[in-house]
Design a protein around this motif. Structure first.
Motif, short mmCIF file in Angstrom:
data_model
loop_
_atom_site.label_atom_id
_atom_site.label_comp_id
_atom_site.label_asym_id
_atom_site.label_seq_id
_atom_site.Cartn_x
_atom_site.Cartn_y
_atom_site.Cartn_z
N THR A 48 -10.46 5.14 -3.00
CA THR A 48 -9.49 4.55 -3.92
C THR A 48 -8.13 4.48 -3.25
O THR A 48 -7.60 5.50 -2.78
CB THR A 48 -9.40 5.36 -5.22
OG1 THR A 48 -10.66 5.30 -5.89
CG2 THR A 48 -8.32 4.81 -6.14
N LEU A 49 -7.57 3.27 -3.19
CA LEU A 49 -6.25 3.02 -2.64
C LEU A 49 -5.26 2.83 -3.80
O LEU A 49 -5.65 2.46 -4.92
CB LEU A 49 -6.26 1.76 -1.77
CG LEU A 49 -7.51 1.48 -0.94
CD1 LEU A 49 -7.40 0.13 -0.27
CD2 LEU A 49 -7.71 2.58 0.09
N PHE A 50 -3.98 3.04 -3.52
CA PHE A 50 -2.95 2.85 -4.54
C PHE A 50 -1.96 1.80 -4.04
O PHE A 50 -1.44 1.89 -2.91
CB PHE A 50 -2.24 4.17 -4.84
CG PHE A 50 -3.19 5.20 -5.40
CD1 PHE A 50 -3.50 5.23 -6.75
CD2 PHE A 50 -3.81 6.13 -4.56
CE1 PHE A 50 -4.38 6.17 -7.26
CE2 PHE A 50 -4.69 7.06 -5.06
CZ PHE A 50 -4.98 7.08 -6.41
N VAL A 51 -1.74 0.78 -4.90
CA VAL A 51 -1.00 -0.41 -4.48
C VAL A 51 0.12 -0.70 -5.47
O VAL A 51 -0.09 -0.72 -6.69
CB VAL A 51 -1.93 -1.64 -4.38
CG1 VAL A 51 -1.21 -2.80 -3.71
CG2 VAL A 51 -3.22 -1.29 -3.64
N PRO B 155 5.57 9.53 2.45
CA PRO B 155 6.95 9.19 2.81
C PRO B 155 7.19 9.19 4.31
O PRO B 155 6.74 10.09 5.03
CB PRO B 155 7.77 10.29 2.12
CG PRO B 155 6.91 10.74 0.98
CD PRO B 155 5.50 10.63 1.47
N GLN B 156 7.85 8.14 4.76
CA GLN B 156 8.28 8.00 6.15
C GLN B 156 7.12 7.95 7.15
O GLN B 156 7.30 8.24 8.34
CB GLN B 156 9.23 9.15 6.55
CG GLN B 156 10.38 9.38 5.59
CD GLN B 156 11.25 8.15 5.39
OE1 GLN B 156 11.56 7.45 6.35
NE2 GLN B 156 11.64 7.88 4.14
N THR B 157 5.90 7.59 6.68
CA THR B 157 4.75 7.49 7.58
C THR B 157 3.95 6.24 7.21
O THR B 157 4.23 5.57 6.21
CB THR B 157 3.81 8.71 7.47
OG1 THR B 157 3.08 8.65 6.23
CG2 THR B 157 4.60 10.02 7.54
N THR B 158 2.93 5.96 8.02
CA THR B 158 1.98 4.89 7.70
C THR B 158 0.66 5.46 7.19
O THR B 158 -0.34 4.74 7.12
CB THR B 158 1.73 4.01 8.94
OG1 THR B 158 1.19 4.83 9.99
CG2 THR B 158 3.00 3.32 9.41
N LEU C 194 0.85 -1.18 0.00
CA LEU C 194 0.00 0.00 0.00
C LEU C 194 0.89 1.24 0.00
O LEU C 194 1.83 1.35 0.80
CB LEU C 194 -0.91 0.01 1.22
CG LEU C 194 -2.04 -1.04 1.24
CD1 LEU C 194 -2.68 -1.11 2.63
CD2 LEU C 194 -3.08 -0.72 0.19
N VAL C 195 0.60 2.18 -0.89
CA VAL C 195 1.43 3.37 -1.03
C VAL C 195 1.06 4.37 0.06
O VAL C 195 -0.12 4.75 0.20
CB VAL C 195 1.27 3.99 -2.42
CG1 VAL C 195 2.12 5.25 -2.54
CG2 VAL C 195 1.66 2.98 -3.50
N GLY D 169 -2.77 -15.05 -0.60
CA GLY D 169 -2.16 -15.35 0.69
C GLY D 169 -1.05 -14.41 1.10
O GLY D 169 -0.58 -14.47 2.24
N SER D 170 -0.60 -13.53 0.20
CA SER D 170 0.45 -12.56 0.54
C SER D 170 -0.19 -11.29 1.07
O SER D 170 -1.02 -10.67 0.39
CB SER D 170 1.31 -12.24 -0.68
OG SER D 170 2.01 -13.39 -1.13
N VAL D 171 0.20 -10.90 2.28
CA VAL D 171 -0.42 -9.77 2.96
C VAL D 171 0.48 -8.55 2.86
O VAL D 171 1.69 -8.62 3.09
CB VAL D 171 -0.69 -10.09 4.44
CG1 VAL D 171 -1.42 -8.94 5.11
CG2 VAL D 171 -1.51 -11.38 4.56
N SER D 172 -0.13 -7.41 2.55
CA SER D 172 0.62 -6.17 2.40
C SER D 172 0.97 -5.56 3.74
O SER D 172 0.62 -6.08 4.81
CB SER D 172 -0.20 -5.17 1.59
OG SER D 172 -1.26 -4.66 2.40
#
Length: 717
Positions: free
Chosen positions: A627-630, A592-595, A588-589, A697-700
């Motif tokens: 809308t999310l960016f991945v 910068p330097q944050t969640t 998930l984008v 099965g791969s979690v971001s």
């Protein structure tokens, strides 16, 4: 028998008369020198009913002769097969000159032409021509050839043949230069003038059958056995008389799971950018150059000249620049063309077909001993040098040029042209410095013994501190691209290993060298990225070496790799691939330097905090869509939105599934996927929510969005 007697008697009478007349004629000849005997002979022949062709008086001094015409039909052969165009070739011998030779089939007549040069497969010299049979019924036919001489004597010959057209084969899939992954769809259709249709279609690779049918083929096949190869698929169609129609399609086979196809065009890709692709259509002998607008999907025709083929080219700001060669010609027939704002312009003949280089808005090429730099934005040329080697020079995106000299007084040294002035970088009077590259920071080249025996070569970089030997002298000749490259202060080069094999190394901007390949056989450089990542080739495979990671086997060596926007791409045939790794989780984008998740209201395009209910949207339920960016979200063939799972976790660690209503690539950013989800009512009183995405099965990573509590007067940004 009785009816022949009067004729015999008349003939005998004619002989007696002839004897008397001839004696008189001889006297006349001796007296008047005229061909009286010939005139009398012709009169007698006509009088006695002789069946010889009528011959006019050829003139004084010409001998009296009976026409003799012989016709041999060479083509078609007896009972041979022919389509709508019947090729006729005959040889004719005649006492007198011929005035015409004609071929006729069912009233279709063609005058044949005498030739001494062809078609020689039927024998030369010959009388040749083509009779059109279009519209005539199929089946047995008779060819009649009539030869007539200048005395109006004539003769005929006939030949039986069969009018039956070859089958018509149409192949709609695959197109030339398609990439099998390794599955490939085959579609072919055979039609024939025989009501019974075709007898068979056979599809083969290297003589092995991979598919077949009677009149059609429409099937998926696996070409896994040919992985990593550029193969030719051959379609053979037969009719009921075993006449053959054949079409071949060259295809690539790439089974690697680390390539995700992001664009496919109808021809081989020559250059690719975010928004455009330059490609060459070659199916069924075509040589058509086009540009694809990746946003609209529209193709623009650049060049369709059946006499020339485009060899390589580059996209530019105003269009494209490329090298063409005359069909079946040599490099001496090369031309450089620029497609500029919708118009095609010839820029002349390059001295070397491989001298054209493009970086940013500048191009260079050699014209004789002159090195030309073109400003692609303004369309103006500058003569950089008159002593430059005819290829293996370089230009930067800023317009700086490096070249090697090939003329006195400073043969085989390196120069830089920048801001209108030229600086000599090497002053070597013993060794040759040639084949140079630059990134605008460093200049790299090879240094070797003079031509042409017992030579050794080293790879040298000219830095601000002076010459740096990257690879010591060796007998194997290094070449720019495969043996050395530079990019943003980084250098990649090959150095001999303990067994004489070439190994790939990098040198960082601060001078740290690192060996990347360790195989027992030679490795060569594919492409060097701006951050020091690179691809290299070994054993038919392409490896991607990233910082602090072991080289990854990403694909075969069929393609051309390059880096853009921090990601790697590969072009193979007519497909553009993004290098991905299904085993690596999506990302998930965030800022910068944050969640803090970068997310937008899908309708209003506003940032968080998001209300659960929003009356300013277009949905009937008035629920907010976000809308999310991945990054690194790439679905496999056959997968859809159901393969994407988005979860929200509130501060109380309650987990909720968010319905995925849309996903798709962000235009011009193949590596970035946008995913639109609906916020559920359960999040109404959650101030912050942590989102994650799961694929196979791969979690971001987890990233946070803010929610507007129910009843709050807080406004979204």
């Amino acid at each position: 028998m009785g009816s022949a007697r009067p004729q015999a008697g008349l003939f005998l009478t004619g002989l007696v008369g002839w004897s008397l007349l001839c004696r008189r004629a001889i006297a006349l000849i001796l007296k008047n020198r005229k061909p009286a005997c010939l005139v009398l002979l012709l009169s007698l022949a006509n009088f006695t009913g002789n069946a010889r062709p009528k011959v006019t008086n050829p003139g004084a001094g010409s001998p009296a002769r009976t026409p003799n015409i012989s016709i041999a039909i060479v083509q078609p052969v007896n009972n041979g097969l022919t389509g709508n165009d019947l090729t006729v070739a005959v040889t004719v011998s005649s006492t007198f000159e011929l005035q015409s030779v004609k071929a006729n089939v069912d009233g279709r007549e063609t005058a044949l032409v005498f030739t001494t040069s062809g078609p020689c497969e039927y024998g030369c010299p010959a009388w040749t021509g083509i009779v059109s049979l279009a519209g005539l019924t199929r089946g047995a036919k008779v060819l009649t050839v009539t030869a007539t001489d200048v005395m109006n004597g004539s003769a005929q010959a006939q030949q039986n043949f069969i009018h039956d057209q070859r089958p018509t084969l149409t192949v709609t899939a695959p197109l030339a230069e398609t990439v099998a992954r390794p599955a490939l769809h085959l579609t072919a259709l055979c039609t024939d003038d025989d009501p019974a249709g075709c007898s068979s279609i056979t599809v083969t690779i290297d003589g092995s059958t991979i598919a077949g049918g009677q009149s059609s083929v429409d099937v998926n096949v696996s070409l896994a056995a040919y992985d990593g190869r550029h193969v030719t698929i051959r379609f053979d169609a037969l009719d009921t008389r075993n006449q053959l129609a054949r079409i071949s399609r060259p295809v690539f086979v790439e089974a690697g799971d680390k390539l995700t196809e992001v664009e496919t065009v109808s021809g081989s890709i020559l250059d690719a950018q975010r928004d455009r692709i330059l490609f060459l259509e070659t199916t069924d002998g075509a040589n058509v150059l086009k540009i694809r607008d990746r946003n609209s999907g529209q193709d623009t025709l650049v060049l369709n000249d059946p006499t020339r083929v485009s060899r390589y080219g580059f996209l530019t700001s105003p269009g494209a620049i490329f090298v063409t060669q005359r069909l079946n010609g040599s490099s001496l027939t090369d031309l450089i063309y620029e497609w500029r704002d919708g118009a095609l312009q010839s820029l002349g003949n390059p001295n070397s077909s491989s001298s054209l280089k493009v970086r940013g808005d500048f191009a260079i090429w050699s014209s004789g001993q002159h090195l030309i730099r073109r400003d692609l934005r303004s369309g103006t040329n500058t003569e950089v040098a008159t002593i430059a080697g005819n290829f293996m020079n370089d230009v930067t995106a800023a317009g700086d040029v490096v070249f090697w000299s090939s003329q006195s007084p400073t043969n085989f040294n390196i120069y830089r042209y920048s801001a209108g002035s030229t600086t000599q970088l090497t002053s070597d009077s013993v060794l040759w410095n040639t084949y140079t590259l630059t990134d605008g920071i460093n200049v790299i080249y090879r240094k070797g013994d003079p031509c042409c025996s017992n030579q050794t070569f080293s790879i040298v970089m000219k830095a601000t501190s002076g010459e740096i030997i990257l690879a010591p002298p060796r007998s194997t000749e290094p070449n720019p691209g495969t043996d050395y490259q530079v990019n943003e202060g980084w250098a990649a080069f090959t150095r001999l290993g303990t067994g004489g094999q070439r190994q790939v190394w990098t040198r960082s901007p601060d001078g740290i060298e690192n060996q990347l390949s360790f195989f027992g056989t030679t490795s060569t450089i594919g492409a060097l990225g701006p951050a020091g990542e690179l691809t290299f080739l070994n054993g038919g495979r392409t490896y991607l070496a990233r910082a602090n990671q072991s080289p990854a086997n990403i694909a075969s060596d069929l393609g051309v790799s390059f880096a853009r926007d921090g990601h790697w791409y590969v072009t193979i045939g007519r497909s553009l691939f993004l290098v991905t790794d299904p085993s690596v989780a999506p990302t998930l984008v965030t800022e910068p330097q944050t969640t803090n998740l970068i997310a937008l209201d899908s309708v209003n395009l506003t940032r968080d905090p998001f209300p659960i209910i929003n009356r300013r949207n277009f949905s009937a339920d008035q629920r907010t869509r976000v809308t999310l960016f991945v990054d690194n979200l790439n679905l496999l063939a056959g997968e859809n939105a159901a393969a994407i799972n988005v979860q929200a976790e509130d501060p109380a660690q309650h987990v909720y599934a968010l319905p995925v209503e849309y996903f798709g690539k962000v235009p011009n950013y193949d590596w970035l996927t946008q995913v639109t989800v609906k916020l559920p009512d359960e999040l109404t009183n959650a101030a912050t929510v942590s989102l994650s995405i799961t694929v196979r099965g791969s979690v971001s990573n987890k990233a946070v969005i803010r929610i507007v509590p129910a009843g709050s007067t807080q406004k979204t940004k």
